[in-house]
Design an enzyme around this catalytic site. Structure first.
Site, PDB file in Angstrom:
ATOM      1  N   GLY A   1       0.826  -1.236  -0.270  1.00 61.18           N
ATOM      2  CA  GLY A   1       0.067  -0.036  -0.127  1.00 61.18           C
ATOM      3  C   GLY A   1       0.841   1.209  -0.097  1.00 61.18           C
ATOM      4  CG  LEU A   2       3.108   4.625  -2.242  1.00 57.67           C
ATOM      5  CD1 LEU A   2       4.191   4.393  -1.222  1.00 57.67           C
ATOM      6  CD2 LEU A   2       3.770   4.585  -3.555  1.00 57.67           C
TER       7      LEU A   2
ATOM      8  N   GLY B   1       1.194   4.259   3.919  1.00 56.89           N
ATOM      9  CA  GLY B   1       2.202   3.791   3.242  1.00 56.89           C
ATOM     10  C   GLY B   1       3.319   4.743   2.685  1.00 56.89           C
TER      11      GLY B   1
ATOM     12  CB  VAL C   1      17.647  -2.169  13.434  1.00 58.06           C
ATOM     13  CG1 VAL C   1      17.667  -3.580  12.862  1.00 58.06           C
ATOM     14  CG2 VAL C   1      16.086  -1.617  13.302  1.00 58.06           C
TER      15      VAL C   1
ATOM     16  NE  ARG D   1      -6.722  -1.120  -4.084  1.00 57.58           N
ATOM     17  CZ  ARG D   1      -7.808  -0.796  -3.735  1.00 57.58           C
ATOM     18  NH1 ARG D   1      -8.550   0.326  -4.400  1.00 57.58           N
ATOM     19  NH2 ARG D   1      -8.306  -1.100  -2.381  1.00 57.58           N
TER      20      ARG D   1
ATOM     21  CD  GLU E   1       1.154   0.436  20.160  1.00 58.75           C
ATOM     22  OE1 GLU E   1       0.132   1.250  20.382  1.00 58.75           O
ATOM     23  OE2 GLU E   1       1.613  -0.110  20.892  1.00 58.75           O
TER      24      GLU E   1
ATOM     25  CE  LYS F   1      -9.448   2.669  15.303  1.00 60.53           C
ATOM     26  NZ  LYS F   1      -9.473   3.921  15.200  1.00 60.53           N
TER      27      LYS F   1
END
Length: 437
Positions: A16-17, A21, A39, A51, A133, A209
Site C-alpha cells: 500500500g502506498l 504507506g 536496529v 494496485r 500498534e 478497536k
C-alpha cells in the site's frame, strides 16, 4: 553516527502506498542510517505493492509492483508492512507472509478485530512476529503498554475515545451548537470524514478497536461481533445543550471492562456508544480529532494515553515503531509478545451491564405527570437521581438522570414510558459514564 554492524540487511516489503504507506516509505528511505543504528543492521526497502503503476509515485519505479502475492514471499523480504486496508485481500497476503516465515506489521483494525486468532496462530507456527500498534489510536502507544509494561498487572478497565472523526463532530457540535448533519458535512469538507462515513459515525471502527483492546487487556479472544455498538447519528444539538446543563459533554466511548455475571462469574463487557461524560473526567477535555485511552489496573492505578489518533504521519510513527522492534528481533534472535488467551472469559450481554442514564422525554404539562413517570421508573427498579422540567404546555420536556441500573431494566422502563398517554415521545436516551455516583 554508529558504524554499520556488519549484520545482514533486513528486507522490508510495504503493501500500500496511500497516506500511511507513503509516509512509511519516506521514513525508510530518508532515515535509513538512523534506522540501521537503532536496529543493528541495514533496513532495506525491497518493494512496494500497489494496485496500479501509473504516474510519478515519488519512489523509484523498480520498487513498485502489482504482484503483492510474490512480493510477500520473496526470499530477500524479512518483514511485511500491511497498510492497504480491507479484510480478505490483506488477510490472504498476511497469512502468506507469516507462513513464509516473514514477520508482519499491520495497521488493519478491521482485519484484526475478526482474525487476530488465526493470524497469531500462523505467526506462532513459524515463530515470527505479528505487531499491530498502529491498529488502535494511531501514534498513541496503547498496545505495547498493555502487552509489555502492564504484563505483570491486572487490568480491570480500558476506556477511551478511539475514533477521531466522531470526536471532531461531537466537539464541533458542542462548541458551535450546530446540528449533526451540518457538522458531519463540515467534517467531510475538512477531510475528517470519509465520503461514506458509516464505519466511523455508526461506531464500527471504534468497535473493532474495542475488540482488539479487550482481547489484549483480558487475555481472551474478542471479535467485533462481541462488541455492543451504537453510533452518534442520532445525537442532537439539544442533547449537547442538556449535557452542558448537567456539567457534562457527549463523547463516543469504547469501554472494555471486567464485570461480574448474574451467576457471580467474571466476564467481559466490550461496548461502544455515545455517553455523557462529566466535565471533570479526563476524557471530557479530549477534543477535535484527538484520541485518548484510560487504562485502570490494580497496581498501576489509572493511566491515560493521549495524542493524535489518525492521519498518515501519526499512524506511520506507530508502524515504524513496530517495524524497528520486529527488525531488532530478526537481528538479535528475539521475539515480540505472543497472543495471550488463557483467561477465555465469557462476554456479558449488554442487558446485564449497569450504568447511569439520561432520559429526555416530551410530556403533557399537567398535574400528576411527574409522579406517574417516577412510579414507572420505580416499577422497573430504576432509581432516579435528578429530574428537571423544561418548557410549559404541550412542548414541556422532562429530563431524568438515573442512578446505576442495568441496560435491560432501563430498556423496559423506556418502553413502558412510551405507552403512557401523557408522554408524547422519549426523544433521547444516553448513558452517563465516568461519574462517581
Amino acid at each position: 553516527m554508529t558504524e554499520p554492524s556488519g549484520n545482514a540487511a533486513i528486507g522490508v516489503a510495504v503493501l500500500g502506498l496511500g497516506n500511511v504507506g507513503s509516509e512509511v516509505v519516506r521514513i525508510l528511505r530518508e532515515h535509513a542510517r538512523e534506522l540501521e543504528a537503532r536496529v543493528g543492521a541495514p533496513v532495506v526497502l525491497r518493494g512496494i505493492a500497489v494496485r496500479r503503476i501509473e504516474g510519478d509515485r515519488g519512489v523509484p519505479a523498480e520498487l513498485l509492483t502489482t504482484d503483492a502475492d510474490s512480493l510477500v514471499t520473496r526470499a530477500d523480504v524479512d518483514i511485511v508492512v500491511e497498510v492497504i486496508g480491507g479484510i480478505e485481500v490483506p488477510r490472504k497476503l498476511i497469512l502468506a507472509a507469516l507462513n513464509s516465515g516473514k514477520s508482519v506489521v499491520t495497521a488493519n483494525k478491521a482485519l484484526l478485530a475478526d482474525y487476530t486468532g488465526e493470524l497469531a496462530e500462523a505467526a506462532e507456527n513459524k515463530r515470527v512476529d505479528l505487531y499491530f500498534e498502529a491498529a488502535v489510536a494511531g501514534a498513541i502507544p496503547v498496545i505495547r503498554p498493555l502487552t509489555q509494561s502492564l504484563a505483570g498487572d491486572r487490568v480491570n478497565k480500558v476506556a477511551g475515545i478511539v475514533n477521531g472523526t466522531t470526536n471532531f463532530i461531537l466537539s464541533a457540535m458542542d462548541e458551535t451548537g450546530a446540528d449533526y448533519a451540518d457538522t458531519l458535512a463540515e467534517a467531510g469538507r475538512l477531510g475528517y470524514a470519509e465520503a461514506d462515513p458509516t464505519a466511523d459515525v455508526e461506531g464500527y471502527d471504534a468497535a473493532a478497536k474495542a475488540a482488539i483492546l479487550a482481547s489484549i487487556a483480558f487475555h481472551t479472544r474478542v471479535t467485533a461481533a462481541d462488541v455492543y455498538r451504537e453510533g452518534i447519528s442520532k445525537i442532537t444539538s439539544a442533547d449537547l445543550e442538556a449535557a452542558k446543563s448537567l456539567n457534562c459533554t457527549v463523547k463516543l466511548l469504547s469501554i472494555c471492562e471486567r464485570v461480574n455475571g448474574t451467576d457471580g462469574s467474571e466476564r467481559i463487557s466490550a461496548r461502544v456508544y455515545p455517553a455523557l461524560v462529566p466535565l471533570d473526567h479526563p476524557l471530557a477535555s479530549v477534543n477535535g480529532a484527538f484520541n485518548a485511552v484510560v487504562v485502570e489496573a490494580e497496581a498501576a492505578g489509572r493511566l491515560m494515553f493521549y495524542g493524535q489518533g489518525a492521519g498518515g504521519s501519526p499512524t506511520a510513527s506507530a508502524v515504524m515503531g513496530d517495524l524497528v522492534m520486529a527488525a531488532r528481533n530478526r537481528v538479535h534472535g528475539g521475539r515480540g509478545p505472543r497472543e495471550s488467551k488463557y483467561a477465555d472469559l465469557k462476554i456479558a450481554p449488554i442487558g446485564e451491564i449497569p450504568t447511569r442514564y439520561y432520559v429526555n422525554m416530551q410530556v403533557a404539562d399537567r398535574a400528576g405527570v411527574l409522579s406517574a413517570v417516577a412510579a414507572e421508573f420505580a416499577k422497573h427498579d430504576v432509581s432516579i437521581s435528578t429530574v428537571r422540567q423544561e418548557g410549559i404546555g404541550n412542548g414541556a420536556g422532562l429530563i431524568v438522570v438515573t442512578h446505576r441500573a442495568t441496560d435491560a431494566a432501563l430498556s423496559e422502563t423506556v418502553a413502558a414510558l412510551g405507552k403512557l398517554e401523557f408522554v408524547t415521545a422519549v426523544t433521547s436516551v444516553l448513558r452517563l459514564e465516568g461519574s462517581s455516583e
